[in-house]
Design an enzyme around this catalytic site. Structure first.
Site, PDB file in Angstrom:
ATOM      1  N   TYR A 157       0.799  -1.229   0.176  1.00 41.60           N
ATOM      2  CA  TYR A 157      -0.064  -0.135   0.103  1.00 41.60           C
ATOM      3  C   TYR A 157       0.907   1.082   0.155  1.00 41.60           C
ATOM      4  O   TYR A 157       0.668   2.150  -1.091  1.00 41.60           O
ATOM      5  CB  TYR A 157      -0.900  -0.102   1.273  1.00 41.60           C
TER       6      TYR A 157
HETATM    7  N1  LIG Z   1      -8.439   7.764   6.122  1.00 39.88           N
HETATM    8  C1  LIG Z   1      -7.250   7.929   6.331  1.00 39.88           C
HETATM    9  O1  LIG Z   1      -6.727   8.123   7.395  1.00 39.88           O
HETATM   10  C2  LIG Z   1      -6.119   7.791   5.224  1.00 39.88           C
HETATM   11  C3  LIG Z   1      -4.898   7.833   5.422  1.00 39.88           C
HETATM   12  C4  LIG Z   1      -4.033   8.031   4.465  1.00 39.88           C
HETATM   13  C5  LIG Z   1      -4.318   7.855   3.233  1.00 39.88           C
HETATM   14  N2  LIG Z   1      -5.705   7.676   2.759  1.00 39.88           N
HETATM   15  C6  LIG Z   1      -6.318   7.513   1.507  1.00 39.88           C
HETATM   16  O2  LIG Z   1      -7.240   8.311   1.388  1.00 39.88           O
HETATM   17  C7  LIG Z   1      -8.259   7.752   0.358  1.00 39.88           C
HETATM   18  C8  LIG Z   1      -9.429   7.512   1.054  1.00 39.88           C
HETATM   19  O3  LIG Z   1      -9.406   6.682   2.010  1.00 39.88           O
HETATM   20  P1  LIG Z   1     -10.580   6.181   2.883  1.00 39.88           P
HETATM   21  O4  LIG Z   1     -10.107   5.864   4.458  1.00 39.88           O
HETATM   22  O5  LIG Z   1     -11.790   7.116   2.921  1.00 39.88           O
HETATM   23  O6  LIG Z   1     -10.950   4.800   2.422  1.00 39.88           O
HETATM   24  P2  LIG Z   1     -12.251   4.078   2.451  1.00 39.88           P
HETATM   25  O7  LIG Z   1     -11.917   2.453   2.478  1.00 39.88           O
HETATM   26  O8  LIG Z   1     -13.127   4.291   3.748  1.00 39.88           O
HETATM   27  O9  LIG Z   1     -13.158   4.301   1.150  1.00 39.88           O
HETATM   28  C9  LIG Z   1     -12.829   3.992  -0.079  1.00 39.88           C
HETATM   29  C10 LIG Z   1     -13.982   4.325  -1.026  1.00 39.88           C
HETATM   30  O10 LIG Z   1     -13.266   3.779  -2.449  1.00 39.88           O
HETATM   31  C11 LIG Z   1     -14.182   2.967  -3.241  1.00 39.88           C
HETATM   32  N3  LIG Z   1     -13.372   1.981  -4.095  1.00 39.88           N
HETATM   33  C12 LIG Z   1     -12.477   0.917  -3.583  1.00 39.88           C
HETATM   34  N4  LIG Z   1     -12.015   0.599  -4.689  1.00 39.88           N
HETATM   35  C13 LIG Z   1     -12.686   1.183  -5.806  1.00 39.88           C
HETATM   36  C14 LIG Z   1     -12.512   0.755  -7.312  1.00 39.88           C
HETATM   37  N5  LIG Z   1     -11.632  -0.196  -7.640  1.00 39.88           N
HETATM   38  N6  LIG Z   1     -13.175   1.601  -8.077  1.00 39.88           N
HETATM   39  C15 LIG Z   1     -14.099   2.553  -7.688  1.00 39.88           C
HETATM   40  N7  LIG Z   1     -14.002   2.747  -6.285  1.00 39.88           N
HETATM   41  C16 LIG Z   1     -13.435   2.146  -5.348  1.00 39.88           C
HETATM   42  C17 LIG Z   1     -14.899   2.150  -1.865  1.00 39.88           C
HETATM   43  O11 LIG Z   1     -16.144   1.820  -2.544  1.00 39.88           O
HETATM   44  C18 LIG Z   1     -15.062   3.493  -0.907  1.00 39.88           C
HETATM   45  O12 LIG Z   1     -16.337   4.315  -1.341  1.00 39.88           O
HETATM   46  C19 LIG Z   1      -7.591   6.452  -0.077  1.00 39.88           C
HETATM   47  O13 LIG Z   1      -6.675   6.729  -1.166  1.00 39.88           O
HETATM   48  C20 LIG Z   1      -6.598   6.220   1.133  1.00 39.88           C
HETATM   49  O14 LIG Z   1      -5.399   5.228   0.875  1.00 39.88           O
HETATM   50  C21 LIG Z   1      -6.543   7.749   3.712  1.00 39.88           C
END
Ligand SMILES: NC(=O)c1ccc[n+]([C@@H]2O[C@H](COP(=O)([O-])OP(=O)(O)OC[C@H]3O[C@@H](n4cnc5c(N)ncnc54)[C@H](O)[C@@H]3O)[C@@H](O)[C@H]2O)c1
Length: 254
Positions: A157
């Site tokens: 990741y």
């Molecule tokens: N939440 C955090 O603290 C955090 C920290 C670092 C990075 N991020 C990054 O922020 C972004 C969002 O994270 P999050 O925590 O909200 O994730 P989450 O898992 O809560 O939500 C992810 C969303 O992406 C959609 N998704 C997954 N695979 C998909 C695909 N193949 N095609 C279309 N949609 C798809 C899912 O249906 C979901 O709605 C990501 O890139 C994650 O890596 C988040």
């Protein structure tokens, strides 16, 4: 709606929940018309309902970022409905649900991380480029502290997120003269994805905030949304190729 993103159209991938949903809400409140591109139709439609409830125009497009056909169709549909594209937020990403050591990583896990985050962002940037060139638009790619600093249990990741940053910096250099800015946000926020991770590995919460100056996990809309609005608006017109952590100071990019 009026605001910094008035008359702008934004595609936000993975906006059916979490950080993507928070960014969509903040952008809609700033006046943008948002396209929710997610493979989960139920949650994506719910977010469209929330945006419409704010008096904003919004569109759900069922889209799987791992399929080039699906990505091209999402961009085509955006142009068909709204006639323009100004902002692309590459937010969709999958990762192992529980910490997985380097030695436990399978090819399937590595492919999952790279095919959603890295290749998905690549596909969307390619499909969106002609429209962003026409609008002198903005790309916001979502990376992670797991890549900036490394995170035990999330090696593929973190590597996929660093690949997204490398892609973003090259595109910023290639597309600057087209008037397209490409920037990166590394968020830390209380999404459903993070909630699941913390349920399976509660010790992670301490690791996420122990050395963090602000000492808390952020809110997707209130803490991450405004940073995305800034990078989507003309306020950031002289900023490109940059990584902006919105993570309470967890990572400090040099
Ligand atoms: N939440 C955090 O603290 C955090 C920290 C670092 C990075 N991020 C990054 O922020 C972004 C969002 O994270 P999050 O925590 O909200 O994730 P989450 O898992 O809560 O939500 C992810 C969303 O992406 C959609 N998704 C997954 N695979 C998909 C695909 N193949 N095609 C279309 N949609 C798809 C899912 O249906 C979901 O709605 C990501 O890139 C994650 O890596 C988040």
């Amino acid at each position: 709606m009026t605001g910094k993103l008035e008359d702008k159209v934004a595609i936000i991938t993975g906006a059916g929940q979490g950080v993507g949903r928070g960014i969509a809400l903040a952008m809609a409140k700033a006046g943008a018309r948002c396209v929710i591109a997610d493979f989960n139709e139920e949650s994506g439609q719910q977010v469209v309902g929330e945006l419409e409830g704010l008096g904003s125009e919004a569109l759900f497009v069922r889209c799987d970022v791992t399929s080039r056909e699906s990505v091209d169709a999402a961009v085509d549909r955006t142009i068909e409905v709204f006639g323009q594209l100004d902002v692309l937020v590459n937010n969709a990403q999958r990762a192992p649900l529980s910490p997985t050591s380097v030695m436990e990583h399978t090819d399937e896990i590595i492919d999952l991380c790279f095919d959603t985050g890295f290749r998905g962002s690549f596909r969307f940037m390619q499909a969106a480029y002609p429209h962003l060139k026409a609008s002198r638009g903005k790309v916001i790619n979502i990376a992670s502290g797991a890549g900036l600093d490394g995170l035990a249990g999330q090696s593929a990741y973190g590597a996929a997120k660093e690949a997204i940053r490398a892609l973003s910096k090259s595109a910023a250099r290639e597309w600057g003269r087209d008037g397209i800015n490409v920037n990166i946000i590394c968020p830390l926020a209380n999404s459903p994805g993070v909630a699941t991770l913390l349920e399976l590995a509660p010790e992670m919460e301490k690791r996420m905030t122990a050395n963090q100056p602000l000492g808390r996990i952020g809110d997707c809309e209130e803490d991450i949304g405004p940073v995305a609005v800034f990078l989507a608006s003309d306020d950031s017109r002289y900023v490109t190729g940059h990584t902006l952590p919105a993570d309470g100071g967890n990572s400090m990019v040099r």
